[in-house]
Scaffold this active site. Structure first.
Site, PDB file in Angstrom:
ATOM      1  CB  THR A  91      -0.968   0.164   1.164  1.00  0.00           C
ATOM      2  OG1 THR A  91      -0.325  -0.379   2.372  1.00  0.00           O
ATOM      3  CG2 THR A  91      -2.051  -1.084   1.010  1.00  0.00           C
ATOM      4  CD  GLN A 133      -1.877 -13.712   1.496  1.00  0.00           C
ATOM      5  OE1 GLN A 133      -1.501 -13.045   2.560  1.00  0.00           O
ATOM      6  NE2 GLN A 133      -3.260 -14.370   1.629  1.00  0.00           N
ATOM      7  CG  HIS A 165      -3.024 -15.524  -4.096  1.00  0.00           C
ATOM      8  ND1 HIS A 165      -3.391 -14.694  -3.066  1.00  0.00           N
ATOM      9  CD2 HIS A 165      -3.268 -16.622  -3.598  1.00  0.00           C
ATOM     10  CE1 HIS A 165      -3.937 -15.219  -2.032  1.00  0.00           C
ATOM     11  NE2 HIS A 165      -3.639 -16.751  -2.272  1.00  0.00           N
ATOM     12  CB  CYS A 176      -6.719 -22.822 -28.341  1.00  0.00           C
ATOM     13  SG  CYS A 176      -7.087 -22.144 -26.621  1.00  0.00           S
ATOM     14  CB  THR A 232      -1.509 -10.983   5.116  1.00  0.00           C
ATOM     15  OG1 THR A 232      -2.567 -12.139   4.738  1.00  0.00           O
ATOM     16  CG2 THR A 232      -0.371 -11.770   5.948  1.00  0.00           C
ATOM     17  CB  ILE A 234       4.251  -2.551   6.636  1.00  0.00           C
ATOM     18  CG1 ILE A 234       3.114  -3.237   7.412  1.00  0.00           C
ATOM     19  CG2 ILE A 234       5.122  -3.529   6.066  1.00  0.00           C
ATOM     20  CD1 ILE A 234       2.354  -3.957   6.279  1.00  0.00           C
TER      21      ILE A 234
HETATM   22 ZN    ZN Z   1      -5.333 -21.228 -25.719  1.00  0.00          ZN
END
Ligand code: ZN
Length: 247
Positions: free
Chosen positions: A24, A99, A119, A155, A193, A236
């Protein structure tokens, strides 16, 4: 801080778990905090939910615009990311389980093989049909050129950022690496977190069961506060450099 620094000093291995709160200060809002993306706009959560993403083209178009406009593209690592690079230099860093999908740890200078992205990353895309993985940049160039929902060029399948959405399983190899890092440390530092999302939050249990001290650095209370050896509420960007500096 001195007490926590002492634990880190005495540790052979420190594993760090990071969440949105560490980024942040770099200008990337978190999700569930007071200024969180989903707090301010609950409908934005649909963009990160696999079902709605697959079934609703409008959700995908909105998701591509959100990716294009994401603050991470111009964000810079902050003092907390840099403190973890200092921790790595001390030789104690077992791994950073993150994360976050912003790659700010790597940009700060953390060794890529020490960063375990449970993640995924927003800097890659992957095809939900054939699994092809490619740089996000290329897909965003197509968005800039007018494609609202670019499809897989191999695809025709649906493309999504190479991140884990709600309803999508974690990558087993990546999560196993996170479990190994949690099990193999003397101090487990959970930073920014809310520890509300499983199985990632359960890494705290694994670390404690294996004898590690649990230190939580987070502005808001977490379900693990009562069992932690220390809980730090300081910002933090100040707390992490202080802890690493005391070690
Ligand atoms: Zn694909």
């Amino acid at each position: 801080m001195e007490r926590i620094g002492g634990w880190v000093r005495a540790a052979a291995n420190v594993t760090v778990l990071t969440g949105a709160g560490i980024s942040t200060d770099s200008g990337i809002p978190d999700f569930r905090g007071p200024q969180g993306v989903w707090t301010k706009d609950p409908s934005a959560e649909a963009l990160s939910t696999l079902d709605t993403y697959v079934n609703d083209p409008e959700v995908r178009k909105k998701a591509w615009r959100a990716r294009r406009d994401h603050p991470a593209w111009t964000a810079r690592p902050n003092a907390a990311h840099e403190a973890l690079v200092d921790l790595e230099r001390s030789g104690k860093l077992r791994g950073i389980v993150t994360q976050n999908i912003d790659e700010l740890h790597q940009r700060a200078g953390s060794r890529p093989d020490l960063v375990i992205e449970v993640h995924g990353t927003m800097r890659r895309v992957s095809c939900l049909s054939c699994g092809e993985n490619a740089p996000m940049e290329r897909a965003l160039e197509r968005v800039a050129a007018g494609e609202e929902d670019p499809a897989c060029r191999s695809c025709g399948g649906i493309l999504k950022s190479a991140t884990i959405s709600f309803g999508q399983a974690l990558d087993a190899d990546v999560f196993n690496a996170a479990v190994a890092a949690a099990a193999d440390c003397d101090v487990f530092l959970a930073v920014g977190t809310s520890l509300g999302v499983y199985p990632v939050a359960g890494l705290c249990d694994i670390a404690m069961d294996c004898g590690a001290r649990l230190v939580i650095v987070n502005a808001e209370p977490t379900p693990y506060d009562g069992r932690a050896d220390a809980v730090v509420r300081d910002p933090i960007g100040a707390a992490l450099p202080a802890i690493v500096g005391a070690a």
